[in-house]
Motif scaffolding. Structure first.
Motif, PDB file in Angstrom:
ATOM      1  N   ASP A   1       0.636  -1.103   0.049  1.00  0.00           N
ATOM      2  CA  ASP A   1       0.255   0.359  -0.148  1.00  0.00           C
ATOM      3  C   ASP A   1       0.572   1.465  -0.151  1.00  0.00           C
ATOM      4  OD1 ASP A   1      -2.570   1.600   0.290  1.00  0.00           O
ATOM      5  OD2 ASP A   1      -2.334   2.080   2.136  1.00  0.00           O
ATOM      6  N   ARG A   2       1.910   0.953   0.276  1.00  0.00           N
ATOM      7  CA  ARG A   2       2.894   2.116   0.348  1.00  0.00           C
ATOM      8  C   ARG A   2       4.596   1.847   0.332  1.00  0.00           C
ATOM      9  NH1 ARG A   2      -1.231   4.587  -0.057  1.00  0.00           N
ATOM     10  NH2 ARG A   2      -1.544   6.482   0.690  1.00  0.00           N
ATOM     11  N   PRO A   3       5.077   2.601  -0.057  1.00  0.00           N
ATOM     12  CA  PRO A   3       6.722   1.753  -0.736  1.00  0.00           C
ATOM     13  C   PRO A   3       7.404   1.301   0.160  1.00  0.00           C
ATOM     14  CG  PRO A   3       6.701   4.133  -1.528  1.00  0.00           C
ATOM     15  CD  PRO A   3       5.265   4.286  -0.851  1.00  0.00           C
ATOM     16  N   SER A   4       7.634   0.337   0.523  1.00  0.00           N
ATOM     17  CA  SER A   4       8.556  -0.251   1.276  1.00  0.00           C
ATOM     18  C   SER A   4      10.191   0.151   2.080  1.00  0.00           C
ATOM     19  CB  SER A   4       8.902  -2.023   1.224  1.00  0.00           C
ATOM     20  OG  SER A   4       9.713  -1.221  -0.326  1.00  0.00           O
ATOM     21  N   ALA A   5      10.284  -0.052   2.910  1.00  0.00           N
ATOM     22  CA  ALA A   5      11.587   0.302   3.375  1.00  0.00           C
ATOM     23  C   ALA A   5      12.631   0.355   3.038  1.00  0.00           C
ATOM     24  CB  ALA A   5      12.045  -0.743   5.252  1.00  0.00           C
ATOM     25  N   GLU A   6      12.487  -0.909   1.719  1.00  0.00           N
ATOM     26  CA  GLU A   6      14.169  -1.123   1.098  1.00  0.00           C
ATOM     27  C   GLU A   6      13.513  -0.635  -0.474  1.00  0.00           C
ATOM     28  OE1 GLU A   6      13.227  -4.488   3.726  1.00  0.00           O
ATOM     29  OE2 GLU A   6      12.061  -2.782   2.034  1.00  0.00           O
ATOM     30  N   ALA A   7      12.796   0.329  -0.149  1.00  0.00           N
ATOM     31  CA  ALA A   7      12.463   0.869  -1.893  1.00  0.00           C
ATOM     32  C   ALA A   7      12.675   2.613  -1.177  1.00  0.00           C
ATOM     33  CB  ALA A   7      11.229   0.855  -2.126  1.00  0.00           C
ATOM     34  N   ARG A   8      12.547   2.783  -0.008  1.00  0.00           N
ATOM     35  CA  ARG A   8      12.510   4.470   0.571  1.00  0.00           C
ATOM     36  C   ARG A   8      13.853   4.802   0.403  1.00  0.00           C
ATOM     37  NH1 ARG A   8       8.592   2.874   3.980  1.00  0.00           N
ATOM     38  NH2 ARG A   8      10.121   2.570   5.428  1.00  0.00           N
TER      39      ARG A   8
END
Length: 365
Positions: A144-151
């Protein structure tokens, strides 16, 4: 609604008329088949085109005829328009034979999206193992929201701060938005394998870089290549690094693939690509595909005479304004080129105080 015979007529016209040429390539057809219609590009092989709701607004799909049914090569995106057009094709030029097999060249949504839908009556799914695993994994991974890895990936690689801030509270693209979940089983396509389809033996040769373990098929009996996105005319496929493997060097894999496939390329082979028009002149095109990235790497290396963040490296690579709609693809491709410069010793990187990498060409250090 067109029957396969309409395609045969167009094939004959293309053979009589002089093909047009561009950039050293020869194009037997100057236009794709209309929606819901098919062009016969070789005996028992139909070319069809499906629309896509994006900048690259179409994908080519193919059907190979055998006594037990059609083998569909690539499936298009899973959306209402795609299903409706497949319905027209199945009732029109593909009528009279069931879908016996769905062959997927690689795991990108515009190629794998409707595979399960096309195979719903029991057709065999043929895919490289990596493509099947990635498609299954990514379709099941809904966020639903960007993952910690993506951020972390965006921050480390120096995404534009305004773009980063916008993305934090947005729902990211999810495979499940446009890819039907594959059933838990497939027939694996392997490097060096042989398929018997449409009265021909096809050698399976894998590419890499654009997508891991990308299948291409090379006919033994006549000069035909089913290329997916590995051997496109006119455009170079996106080669990107993503949060799933942030230290990857897909550009190195791409260059190695071009060199590995080059000994099999012949001037007279008709190449059936995943986008754009079928063409001849594959040796020239393989040289172009590799040279395109060598030129981009040289421009980027010159740009890195001064330390740069990743988001500051678009101009030498793309030489045009990058809008928000393609920012993610451009960012992934930029990181791929930066990673390759580091992997080949042409640049170095270090972590700056703001938590983002800085890259600089080694010749300028």
């Amino acid at each position: 609604m067109a029957a396969a015979g309409d395609g045969a007529a167009r094939r004959g016209a293309a053979a009589v008329n002089a093909p047009f040429q561009r950039d050293g390539l020869r194009f037997p057809w100057d236009a794709p088949p209309e929606p819901g219609r098919a062009t016969e590009v070789a005996e028992g092989i139909l070319w069809m085109r499906l629309p896509l709701p994006m900048a690259l607004d179409h994908v080519n799909v193919y059907a190979l005829a055998d006594e037990d049914g059609w083998t569909i090569v690539d499936a298009g995106l899973s959306w209402q328009t795609g299903r409706a057009l497949w319905g027209e094709l199945l009732a029109g030029p593909l009528a009279g034979r069931p879908v016996a097999r769905v062959l997927v060249t690689h795991a990108h949504p515009d190629h794998v999206g409707l595979t399960a839908w096309l195979a719903r009556d029991g057709a065999t799914i043929l895919m490289p193992r990596t493509a099947w695993l990635m498609a299954r994994m990514l379709t099941l991974d809904v966020q639903d929201r960007p993952s910690a890895e993506a951020r972390a990936f965006w921050r480390l690689n120096g995404m534009d701060p305004a773009e980063y801030a916008r993305r934090l509270d947005e729902r990211p693209f999810n495979f499940a938005d446009c890819v039907d979940l594959l059933p838990p089983g497939h027939t694996r396509l392997v490097e060096g394998g042989i398929l018997r389809l449409a009265g021909r033996s096809w050698d399976i040769r894998m590419g890499d870089g654009h997508a891991p373990e990308h299948a291409t098929l090379w006919a033994r009996e006549e000069p035909l290549v089913i290329a997916g996105d590995q051997l496109l005319p006119g455009i170079s496929p996106n080669i990107g690094v993503h949060p799933t493997e942030p230290e990857a060097d897909p550009l190195g894999e791409w260059i190695a693939s071009c060199r590995r496939l080059a000994p099999h390329a012949r001037e007279n082979q008709l190449v059936l690509p995943g986008h754009k028009l079928p063409y001849r002149g594959l040796p020239t095109r393989l040289d172009q595909l590799e040279a395109n990235h060598h030129g981009a790497l040289a421009r980027l290396e010159a740009h890195l005479a001064e330390p740069r963040r990743g988001g500051e490296c678009f101009p030498p690579l793309f030489r045009r304004e990058i809008g928000r709609g393609v920012y993610g693809l451009a960012f992934a491709e930029t990181v791929a080129h930066l990673n390759h410069l580091v992997a080949t010793g042409r640049a170095r990187r270090w972590l700056a105080e703001d938590g983002a990498w800085r890259w600089q060409a080694n010749a300028a250090a």
